[in-house]
Design an enzyme around this catalytic site. Sequence first.
Site, PDB file in Angstrom:
ATOM      1  N   GLU A 105       4.191 -94.912  38.241  1.00 54.85           N
ATOM      2  CA  GLU A 105       2.815 -94.694  37.782  1.00 54.85           C
ATOM      3  C   GLU A 105       2.748 -94.694  36.258  1.00 54.85           C
ATOM      4  O   GLU A 105       1.795 -95.200  35.663  1.00 54.85           O
ATOM      5  CB  GLU A 105       2.273 -93.375  38.343  1.00 54.85           C
ATOM      6  N   TRP A 150       2.726 -98.228  35.430  1.00 52.79           N
ATOM      7  CA  TRP A 150       1.423 -98.907  35.543  1.00 52.79           C
ATOM      8  C   TRP A 150       0.614 -98.702  34.263  1.00 52.79           C
ATOM      9  O   TRP A 150      -0.056 -99.636  33.796  1.00 52.79           O
ATOM     10  CB  TRP A 150       0.661 -98.391  36.757  1.00 52.79           C
ATOM     11  N   TRP A 204     -23.191-111.174  40.698  1.00 52.98           N
ATOM     12  CA  TRP A 204     -23.477-109.743  40.700  1.00 52.98           C
ATOM     13  C   TRP A 204     -24.959-109.489  40.949  1.00 52.98           C
ATOM     14  O   TRP A 204     -25.805-110.328  40.632  1.00 52.98           O
ATOM     15  CB  TRP A 204     -23.059-109.114  39.359  1.00 52.98           C
ATOM     16  N   ASN A 210      -6.885 -90.269  41.840  1.00 53.97           N
ATOM     17  CA  ASN A 210      -6.639 -91.704  41.712  1.00 53.97           C
ATOM     18  C   ASN A 210      -7.039 -92.494  42.954  1.00 53.97           C
ATOM     19  O   ASN A 210      -7.632 -93.575  42.855  1.00 53.97           O
ATOM     20  CB  ASN A 210      -5.165 -91.964  41.400  1.00 53.97           C
ATOM     21  N   TRP A 244     -18.561-104.869  37.671  1.00 52.91           N
ATOM     22  CA  TRP A 244     -17.537-103.868  37.396  1.00 52.91           C
ATOM     23  C   TRP A 244     -17.685-103.254  36.013  1.00 52.91           C
ATOM     24  O   TRP A 244     -17.292-102.105  35.783  1.00 52.91           O
ATOM     25  CB  TRP A 244     -16.138-104.468  37.541  1.00 52.91           C
ATOM     26  N   TRP A 301     -10.381-101.250  36.649  1.00 55.40           N
ATOM     27  CA  TRP A 301     -11.641-101.759  37.201  1.00 55.40           C
ATOM     28  C   TRP A 301     -11.518-103.243  37.571  1.00 55.40           C
ATOM     29  O   TRP A 301     -11.998-103.676  38.617  1.00 55.40           O
ATOM     30  CB  TRP A 301     -12.784-101.539  36.208  1.00 55.40           C
TER      31      TRP A 301
END
Length: 484
Positions: A283, A286, A314, A349, A367, A390
Amino acid sequence: MSSNVILWFRDDLRLSDHPALHEAAKSGAAVIGLYVLDDSRRPAHEMETRPLGGAARWWLAQSLRRLQESLAAIGGTLVLRRGPAVKAVTELAREIQARQVFWNEIAQAPELARANKVEAALRADGIEVRTFPGDLLVDPAILRSKDGRALRVFTPFWRRVLAIGAPPKLLPAPTMLPSIADIPSETVDSLCLEPAEPDWAAGLRQTWDVGERAARQRLKTFLAAGIAGYARGRDRPDIERTSNLSPHLRFGEISPRQIWHAAQFAAAERPALSGDIDKFLSELGWREFCHHLLFDTPEMATRNLQPAFDAFPWRPDRGALRAWQRGRTGYPMVDAGMRQLWQTGTMHNRVRMVVASFLVKHLLIDWRCGERWFWDTLVDADAASNPANWQWVAGCGADAVPYFRVFNPILQGEKFDPQGDYVRRWVPELGGLPASLIHQPWRATPLELQSAGVRLGTTYPEPIVEHRAGRERALVAYAKLRAA
């Protein structure tokens, strides 16, 4: 010539494992800490860096207070200035006749440009600049693909990071820091970082202990008592199985190197937990991955990493966006997450993925609308992780989730909040429903709703979109994009 030195604090508000501070303290000179807040009202294209959101501003205020206290305890000073960094740093250097300015690098294009301007101005005044590796495990400039770009897939990226080996040894905090008194400075209060009327930060104050000492204690407690079962439990928002270190990392109250070394020490001490610790470190990996992406794509908060998504259909919908922001979508797992965010400045998360998927796929809202809301409401809003995550959920980012994966908020709730405890905490109006119904209250009979004190459409909203219809609409939109 004066031997005064400036230490420019940036996203590294700590004393320990601080390369620039360590070297400045070794110089034997008087060291003056400086933090510069640039939130002046100028056109966006003239701003050096992205202005902080409201929740992050609140955190920054507390962190600066803690840093001032830590520096004062060893004789040091933290000067606060406001405005463009070039002006603030060079003016202070002239005021105190500094001969050197030290800082840690930040491997982001806007921050690099900002630092380069400061360096050029200082060198023009004959002032030496010394910079040091920033708060990443690996310099993005040396971890590249064969074509010279940042790696776009996480697993090979993380393997490369691991192959490089352990990061440098940790640096101790200075025990004494000669300084200069009575330098003109803003106060934390005068920076107006905290909300006044209305004061919406009560939940933040109740949730968080801010600063370097709190960060180190949180890491210690997590590795001692919370790491066991992390690999499986990290997806459960109803139980405490995450480290909650992200805002401390965001403001550099703790470094990724400190986390790495502490975790490796814990793994050596307790080999049975190596699997959980490896997952925890991935993590951290990441976060590193997101920052390496930002190094190559500074417009990540506004531009699709996959250009094909520029044509995505969208559906702007202010009413639906508002319902999502306020936790009034009619989907308990989504609403619980959004209310947790509003009250505490954070969100579990797993739930972040659920609420993001709901916005971009069930509602087909861009987004970037979600990214901006998170930027304003998260205490750990990070210029790399926020847009990268995102885009990952939306399917337009690096190593993105497959377009056909649409998180089912009902099943996600039933799987990861099986007794409904998370929903009951943040959506208390549903607290009387049994676990079998709390994630889909519309399935309850009128008698069950009445006994639980729930009136759908009044005390709790009906779903703003039916799950199956929202999913099918999303799949059609993504399929058209792929066919274009």
